[in-house]
Design an enzyme around this catalytic site. Structure first.
Site, PDB file in Angstrom:
ATOM      1  N   THR A 165       9.686  11.389 -10.381  1.00 51.34           N
ATOM      2  CA  THR A 165       9.998  11.032  -8.993  1.00 51.34           C
ATOM      3  C   THR A 165       9.809  12.310  -8.180  1.00 51.34           C
ATOM      4  OG1 THR A 165      11.669   9.464  -9.768  1.00 51.34           O
ATOM      5  CG2 THR A 165      11.764  10.104  -7.441  1.00 51.34           C
ATOM      6  N   ARG A 192       3.464  -0.157 -13.146  1.00 55.33           N
ATOM      7  CA  ARG A 192       3.843  -1.566 -12.976  1.00 55.33           C
ATOM      8  C   ARG A 192       3.746  -2.382 -14.254  1.00 55.33           C
ATOM      9  NH1 ARG A 192       6.888  -1.085  -8.585  1.00 55.33           N
ATOM     10  NH2 ARG A 192       5.723  -0.347  -6.776  1.00 55.33           N
ATOM     11  N   ARG A 238       8.033 -13.860  -8.831  1.00 55.11           N
ATOM     12  CA  ARG A 238       8.705 -15.150  -9.026  1.00 55.11           C
ATOM     13  C   ARG A 238       8.122 -16.143  -8.026  1.00 55.11           C
ATOM     14  NH1 ARG A 238      12.374 -11.104  -9.210  1.00 55.11           N
ATOM     15  NH2 ARG A 238      12.692 -11.227  -6.965  1.00 55.11           N
ATOM     16  N   GLN A 262       6.703  -1.392 -16.419  1.00 55.48           N
ATOM     17  CA  GLN A 262       7.912  -1.893 -15.767  1.00 55.48           C
ATOM     18  C   GLN A 262       8.090  -3.400 -15.982  1.00 55.48           C
ATOM     19  OE1 GLN A 262       7.883  -1.201 -11.525  1.00 55.48           O
ATOM     20  NE2 GLN A 262       9.848  -2.186 -11.189  1.00 55.48           N
ATOM     21  N   LYS A 295       9.553   3.889 -14.557  1.00 57.57           N
ATOM     22  CA  LYS A 295       9.924   4.735 -13.430  1.00 57.57           C
ATOM     23  C   LYS A 295      10.314   6.153 -13.854  1.00 57.57           C
ATOM     24  CE  LYS A 295      10.487   1.410 -10.109  1.00 57.57           C
ATOM     25  NZ  LYS A 295       9.977   1.468  -8.732  1.00 57.57           N
ATOM     26  N   THR A 332      11.356   1.337  -1.730  1.00 55.75           N
ATOM     27  CA  THR A 332      10.125   1.331  -0.946  1.00 55.75           C
ATOM     28  C   THR A 332      10.385   0.932   0.503  1.00 55.75           C
ATOM     29  OG1 THR A 332       8.925   0.708  -2.925  1.00 55.75           O
ATOM     30  CG2 THR A 332       7.787   0.390  -0.831  1.00 55.75           C
ATOM     31  N   GLU A 337       5.509   4.728  -4.459  1.00 52.85           N
ATOM     32  CA  GLU A 337       6.467   4.049  -3.590  1.00 52.85           C
ATOM     33  C   GLU A 337       6.960   5.056  -2.561  1.00 52.85           C
ATOM     34  OE1 GLU A 337       9.606   2.092  -5.817  1.00 52.85           O
ATOM     35  OE2 GLU A 337       8.351   0.333  -6.119  1.00 52.85           O
ATOM     36  N   HIS A 363       9.864  -5.437   1.564  1.00 51.03           N
ATOM     37  CA  HIS A 363       9.418  -5.054   0.226  1.00 51.03           C
ATOM     38  C   HIS A 363       9.971  -6.027  -0.820  1.00 51.03           C
ATOM     39  CE1 HIS A 363       8.530  -2.614  -3.311  1.00 51.03           C
ATOM     40  NE2 HIS A 363       9.805  -2.579  -3.618  1.00 51.03           N
ATOM     41  N   TYR A 382      16.945  -0.659  -2.965  1.00 57.11           N
ATOM     42  CA  TYR A 382      15.918  -1.703  -2.844  1.00 57.11           C
ATOM     43  C   TYR A 382      16.169  -2.326  -1.477  1.00 57.11           C
ATOM     44  CZ  TYR A 382      13.303  -5.613  -5.189  1.00 57.11           C
ATOM     45  OH  TYR A 382      12.395  -6.563  -5.605  1.00 57.11           O
ATOM     46  N   ASP A 386       8.552   7.459  -5.460  1.00 53.96           N
ATOM     47  CA  ASP A 386       9.075   6.912  -6.710  1.00 53.96           C
ATOM     48  C   ASP A 386       7.905   6.312  -7.493  1.00 53.96           C
ATOM     49  OD1 ASP A 386      10.794   5.866  -8.642  1.00 53.96           O
ATOM     50  OD2 ASP A 386      11.036   3.995  -7.543  1.00 53.96           O
ATOM     51  N   GLU A 423       9.495   6.317  -0.041  1.00 53.61           N
ATOM     52  CA  GLU A 423      10.924   6.100   0.175  1.00 53.61           C
ATOM     53  C   GLU A 423      11.517   7.264   0.962  1.00 53.61           C
ATOM     54  OE1 GLU A 423      13.067   5.190  -3.376  1.00 53.61           O
ATOM     55  OE2 GLU A 423      11.475   3.911  -4.201  1.00 53.61           O
ATOM     56  N   GLU A 477       2.296  -4.000  -3.063  1.00 56.37           N
ATOM     57  CA  GLU A 477       2.268  -4.847  -1.867  1.00 56.37           C
ATOM     58  C   GLU A 477       0.912  -4.785  -1.170  1.00 56.37           C
ATOM     59  OE1 GLU A 477       5.826  -4.723   0.833  1.00 56.37           O
ATOM     60  OE2 GLU A 477       6.357  -3.126  -0.560  1.00 56.37           O
ATOM     61  N   ASP A 518      18.476   4.738  -7.008  1.00 52.84           N
ATOM     62  CA  ASP A 518      17.404   4.203  -6.193  1.00 52.84           C
ATOM     63  C   ASP A 518      17.794   2.794  -5.736  1.00 52.84           C
ATOM     64  OD1 ASP A 518      14.982   4.400  -4.933  1.00 52.84           O
ATOM     65  OD2 ASP A 518      13.826   3.671  -6.641  1.00 52.84           O
TER      66      ASP A 518
END
Lengths: 384, 384
Positions: free
Chosen positions: A241, A221, A133, A224, A237, A328, A185, A124, A119, A217, A187, A342, A117
């Site tokens: 899937t 959260r 962060r 994770q 995760k 995503t 997610e 995203h 990113y 996916d 994808e 998001e 997978d």
């Protein structure tokens, strides 16, 4: 485009310029078979092998053999299927082997070897980075230099329609229970047909990738966030899937390639920023019948060819049945966010038990219309 | 223990209280077969099926069927093999099917489904954490609450003896080339025999795990450091993982269980800190014939039963052929560091082209001696 004789197929999302493949079963048959969708009907490919110039390997049920047979046979098969479905002279032989798609079940369309997978959406990664962060750079330092990815659990890739049980796990120190932050997610996934023992260059996408599937996916959260340092996502995760039951051949997306965003800094030579990189695949994220968002693959930063080249650049071999997904799909606008994390700025609400998530995908077809990739549906079951 | 009639086997590391399994081939045979090692000889199991009360399924070559057949058949087979190899009356029938191990090649002993790598040594995680995060807590916040792990690339798990090509990749921004920091990691791997659709409790290790293998998780530290945030290791690990050709059945390690370190804070109930948790498996890390270190599994923080329970606690299914590994085995002492990153405090020297790494493993046997698990050997080839 020559018109098909299949009732209702001409001009539909499943016209003969699409022809996605699936592995089908039905209550009235003991076996399963490779089905090709045309209109609202599914053709049993094995049943027409003897009426056409089709490879005898298609008599076998498993997609695996078709995947590994390579681009020349993929193209021959596609040409032959179009002939069978457009030439009125073929109708008497072929029509008995068409049945309504509601009468079949789609299995997982292929045996997943390794699942990676990525990113690949800057929108995203930036939004998620800003949430996790808030004081740092939203993108990790390497993000624009290489397509960041990780291996997921191949054994829990399931077919669209399979219910997904809410996972239980550690939500924080000493806090074990069902996830409170279950997410989706949206994808796009790429199905490897032809394996490789050597690195695959970024020009070789069409020699190795057979087609595309929709991917949800599912993500917990809270699990994770707690487990993820320093080795990345694991149980948040790995519970499930979902992928679509129909694989759209890459050839059906020939009209869907678009420029894609600029890449600055330019990536290194082995990730040659070939043009075009984007895919004009529009996604609809639907929760309990309501459209939540409409992201598009066109704005994805990293292309599938770059992901494939990167994944094998270290010498890692590639196998028939490997699946790599985009991560995503999110665009710049608020209504183009491809996950609840998001869409709700990390606040929720999250998925509730009983919620049904459906991902729908469309793309321009070579015939001038718009094709619909196989949808990805799943309903949330309560925790065990 | 009844003495074996097999010449040279009694009292050796491969006495009849060990009996590891492999998939063998030989230049003078077209097929491959399940071999059992006794002394310096390998028995063709299929060839003796008809002389013994062995399941006909053992006539097939693939380990997969043996793995999935479950603990009752595993125990029956073991009992029967011991009878064949100790009862002098069986010798005339069995001896013709023994051949020197030098005359056979060991293949990858089973088809790897999903591969998960853990991070179960506190000494390893602390030393690595101190190197990478000199100003922070060396252990990530969740480390003592759950066994941290991630999925690796199943398709690049290779058999002992397979040369390993130095990977190329991004060593930093704009810097692409062969890794300058190629490392080894001495680990122990656990081979899943019986799959599961539901979470596997930590008391159920022996119902699901068939045996253990040695593992060298080759690592490119420069590639790994650059790519790893936020999704964890990817190309820095995915180029190759070597495992031993012999699988030692878990039953052969019955005398190897030891207490293991205290767990504080106590982990949650689903990770029941059962006693004993440690395995008295001693490892020798050998580089070009010189012993670099001697770590022991006895000091590992997380037990295999805890790793298995954690991995499935979220509802992730388990499949025959799943492999989970411990992460680097490192002890408290300087001569118990299981990778060059620790052994050289991150300074190197690292592995050079042509270097040969051999990992050797021993454990107490139920017969009172010490058995030798299959070794893991690999030589570094220059970058492509």
């Amino acid at each position: 485009m020559v018109e098909t004789w299949v009732p209702g197929a001409a001009g539909s999302s499943y016209d003969v310029d699409h022809l996605p493949y699936g592995e089908a079963s039905a209550p009235d048959r003991d076996d399963w078979w490779i089905a090709v969708r045309v209109g609202d009907l599914a053709l049993d490919v094995a049943a027409v092998v003897d009426h056409a110039m089709l490879s005898p390997l298609l008599r076998t049920a498993r997609m695996h053999l078709l995947l590994r047979s390579g681009p020349r046979l993929w193209a021959q098969l596609r040409t032959e299927l179009v002939r069978l479905l457009t030439d009125p002279a073929c109708r008497p032989e072929v029509e008995p082997h068409l049945r309504p798609v509601e009468e079949i079940e789609l299995e997982l369309p292929f045996a997943v070897a390794d699942y990676v997978d990525f990113y690949a959406s800057e929108h995203h990664a930036s939004r998620v980075g800003a949430l996790f962060r808030p004081d740092g750079d939203p993108l990790p330092p390497a993000w624009k230099h290489l397509p960041i990815g990780y291996h997921g659990r191949a054994g829990t890739v399931v077919a669209s329609g399979t219910p997904v049980r809410r996972p239980t796990g550690q939500r924080g120190p000493g806090d074990v229970g069902p996830t409170r932050r279950l997410d989706l997610e949206a994808e796009l996934g790429f199905v490897v047909g032809v394996g490789a023992e050597e690195p695959v260059g970024c020009e070789a996408l069409h020699r190795h990738v057979f087609g595309v599937v929709g991917v949800n996916d599912w993500s917990a959260r809270d699990l994770q966030a707690w487990e993820t340092r320093p080795l990345g996502p694991f149980l948040g995760k790995s519970f499930a899937t979902s992928i679509s039951g129909w694989i759209t051949p890459l050839a059906a997306l020939d009209a869907a390639w678009v420029e894609g965003p600029d890449q600055d800094p330019p990536p290194p030579a082995y990730l040659c920023p070939e043009t075009p990189r984007g895919l004009d695949v529009d996604v609809e994220v639907v929760l309990n019948g309501r459209v939540l968002s409409r992201p598009s693959y066109a704005s994805m930063y990293w292309s599938p060819a770059q992901m494939l080249a990167h994944m094998t650049s270290n010498g890692a071999t590639l196998r028939t049945g490997d699946l790599f997904a985009s991560g995503t799909i999110s665009g710049p606008r608020d209504d183009q966010r491809g996950c609840l994390l998001e869409l709700t700025d990390g606040e929720g609400p999250w998925l509730a038990d009983g919620d049904e998530v459906v991902l729908r995908y469309t793309a321009p077809s070579t015939g001038g219309g718009r094709l619909a990739l196989g949808e990805v549906a799943g309903t949330v079951l309560p925790a065990r």
